[in-house]
Design a protein around this motif. Structure first.
Motif, short mmCIF file in Angstrom:
data_model
loop_
_atom_site.label_atom_id
_atom_site.label_comp_id
_atom_site.label_asym_id
_atom_site.label_seq_id
_atom_site.Cartn_x
_atom_site.Cartn_y
_atom_site.Cartn_z
N TRP A 1 38.57 32.65 43.47
CA TRP A 1 37.55 33.70 43.53
C TRP A 1 36.74 33.47 44.80
O TRP A 1 36.10 32.44 44.95
CB TRP A 1 36.64 33.66 42.31
CG TRP A 1 35.79 34.90 42.20
CD1 TRP A 1 34.55 35.09 42.76
CD2 TRP A 1 36.12 36.11 41.54
NE1 TRP A 1 34.08 36.35 42.47
CE2 TRP A 1 35.04 37.00 41.73
CE3 TRP A 1 37.22 36.54 40.81
CZ2 TRP A 1 35.02 38.30 41.20
CZ3 TRP A 1 37.22 37.83 40.29
CH2 TRP A 1 36.13 38.68 40.48
N GLN B 1 41.51 42.45 39.06
CA GLN B 1 40.14 42.10 38.72
C GLN B 1 39.42 43.25 38.04
O GLN B 1 38.66 43.06 37.09
CB GLN B 1 39.40 41.66 39.99
CG GLN B 1 39.89 40.34 40.55
CD GLN B 1 39.46 40.12 41.98
OE1 GLN B 1 38.93 41.02 42.64
NE2 GLN B 1 39.70 38.91 42.49
N HIS C 1 31.61 28.58 34.95
CA HIS C 1 32.40 28.48 36.17
C HIS C 1 33.32 27.26 36.17
O HIS C 1 32.96 26.19 35.65
CB HIS C 1 31.48 28.40 37.39
CG HIS C 1 30.68 29.65 37.61
ND1 HIS C 1 29.38 29.77 37.17
CD2 HIS C 1 30.99 30.81 38.23
CE1 HIS C 1 28.93 30.97 37.51
NE2 HIS C 1 29.88 31.62 38.15
N ASP D 1 36.76 29.23 40.43
CA ASP D 1 36.02 30.50 40.41
C ASP D 1 34.51 30.30 40.36
O ASP D 1 33.78 31.09 39.76
CB ASP D 1 36.48 31.38 39.24
CG ASP D 1 36.57 30.62 37.91
OD1 ASP D 1 35.89 29.58 37.77
OD2 ASP D 1 37.31 31.07 37.02
N LEU E 1 32.18 33.18 41.40
CA LEU E 1 32.06 34.40 40.60
C LEU E 1 30.59 34.63 40.28
O LEU E 1 29.92 33.75 39.75
CB LEU E 1 32.89 34.27 39.31
CG LEU E 1 33.09 35.54 38.49
CD1 LEU E 1 34.42 35.48 37.75
CD2 LEU E 1 31.96 35.76 37.50
#
Length: 251
Positions: A49, A59, A80, A84, A87
């Motif tokens: 990500w 996505q 998380h 990622d 994100l």
């Protein structure tokens, strides 16, 4: 009907693995039902990500599916992972999911549990821990997210290649969690149950620490099959979901 809570991690969703995506969609349809109290995603949901400003078709589809679940069936929570960690709130809002801190206490049918991705417990991997500390800092993330999208893609691709090269020939036990750190963090939060992912070694570990019986449940990855944990008031089960075959209950 029995109420339950679901936990998943380490799906590593990517356009190049439609088999994983299909398995995930099947999981949502079959198991995230009106009897489900919550869905917890404990990191490495995506293979990589690089920022909420990248919006692939995959996505967007996943965001729509999770938003439907959070709006109509049950809350969705996200911690998380090491793939990622960028994100952000924008995508979380699209999904209708709640972002949690890296270590979170939850109540599971009267039992306090600690949930996390788990990479912070792999303290023998010193090189990774240095990168983890740097990459979780606000200044580093701010710099990265302000780079052009094409440059972030290149950096992420190169970082993944270097990571694979650095792991070749490495004793896999050095990449696993350290038992001492497990016991310390469980004592810190005064819990007897820890749930995490990251190591790709699904198992239920029962042990004694500080004169108390404790349990550590490790979620499985989705590289060769789906894997999830279902927790109810009566039981805790790690379940495997083979691609295009019925689910199996190994323990």
């Amino acid at each position: 009907m029995m109420r339950y809570t679901l936990f998943i991690a380490d799906l590593h969703l990517t356009e190049s693995r439609p088999d994983i995506t299909a398995c995930f969609y099947s999981f949502l349809e079959e198991h995230v039902t009106s009897n489900c109290d919550a869905l917890y995603i404990l990191g490495d949901f995506f293979e990589v990500w690089i920022g909420d400003d990248e919006q692939s078709a995959l996505q967007q589809t996943i965001a729509n599916k999770l938003n439907y679940i959070s709006s109509n069936i049950c809350p969705v929570f996200f911690i998380h992972g090491n793939r990622d960690f960028l994100l952000g709130k924008k995508y979380a809002t699209q999904c209708g999911m709640t972002l949690l801190p890296e270590e979170q206490l939850i109540n599971l049918y009267g039992e306090q549990a600690l949930i996390m991705h788990g990479d912070q417990l792999c303290t023998q991997d010193i090189k990774y821990q240095k990168f983890r500390k740097q990459s979780r800092s606000k200044w580093w993330q701010c710099i990265m997210l302000n780079l052009p999208l094409f440059l972030r893609k290149r950096i992420a691709r190169n970082a993944r290649m270097k990571s694979k090269e650095s792991q070749q020939g490495v004793d896999l036990n050095l990449l696993d969690v350290v038992q001492h750190d497990v016991e310390v963090v469980m004592d810190k939060y005064d819990v007897n149950l820890l749930i995490h992912g990251h190591t790709h070694r699904p198992a239920t570990h029962n042990f004694t620490a500080y004169k108390n019986s404790k349990t550590r449940i490790v979620l499985g990855d989705w590289y060769t099959q789906g894997s999830y944990l279902v927790v109810s008031e009566q039981e805790k089960h790690l379940v495997y979901k083979p691609f295009n075959r019925p689910d199996t209950y190994p323990n």
